[in-house]
Design a protein around this motif. Structure first.
Motif: not given
Length: 120
Positions: A10-11, A15-16, A91-92, A115-120
């Motif tokens: 997920g999104l 830091g999460g 993110t990958n 899908l892992v999305t790391v975004s602010s």
């Protein structure tokens, strides 16, 4: 039929945390090492963590060591990847993987990816 069903992506903000799951079927789960790979667009798939069947020993790739934790429950034929202090570079697409010894050779099996999305 061997199946690996990954879920939990997920999104998330930097830091999460996220927890990925991989449910396996079609083979004797507690006989095999199983783990996680990840792949970014245009890059090779890289192994980031695995957990053995014999003694539960764990491997972590350097960039995730200390932030990710792999675990397994042989009664549930499932592994998890707890991902903490996530970074944008995490993110990958994440894939679970196991290599099975069948008919005299080793064969790699892959889940469908999550899908892992790391975004602010």
């Amino acid at each position: 039929e061997v199946q690996l069903q990954a879920s939990g992506g997920g999104l998330v903000q930097p830091g999460g945390s996220l927890r990925l799951s991989c449910a396996a079927s079609g083979f004797t789960f507690d006989d095999y090492t199983i783990g996680w790979f990840r792949q970014a667009p245009g890059k090779e798939r890289e192994g980031i963590s695995c957990i053995s069947s014999s003694d539960g020993s764990r491997y972590y790739e350097g960039s995730v060591k200390g932030r990710f934790t792999i675990s397994r429950d042989d009664a549930k034929n499932t592994i998890w990847l707890q991902m903490d202090r996530l970074k944008i570079e995490d993110t990958n697409i994440y894939y679970c993987n196991t290599d099975l010894y069948e008919h005299g050779s080793w064969n790699a099996y892959w889940g469908q990816g999550t899908l892992v999305t790391v975004s602010s």
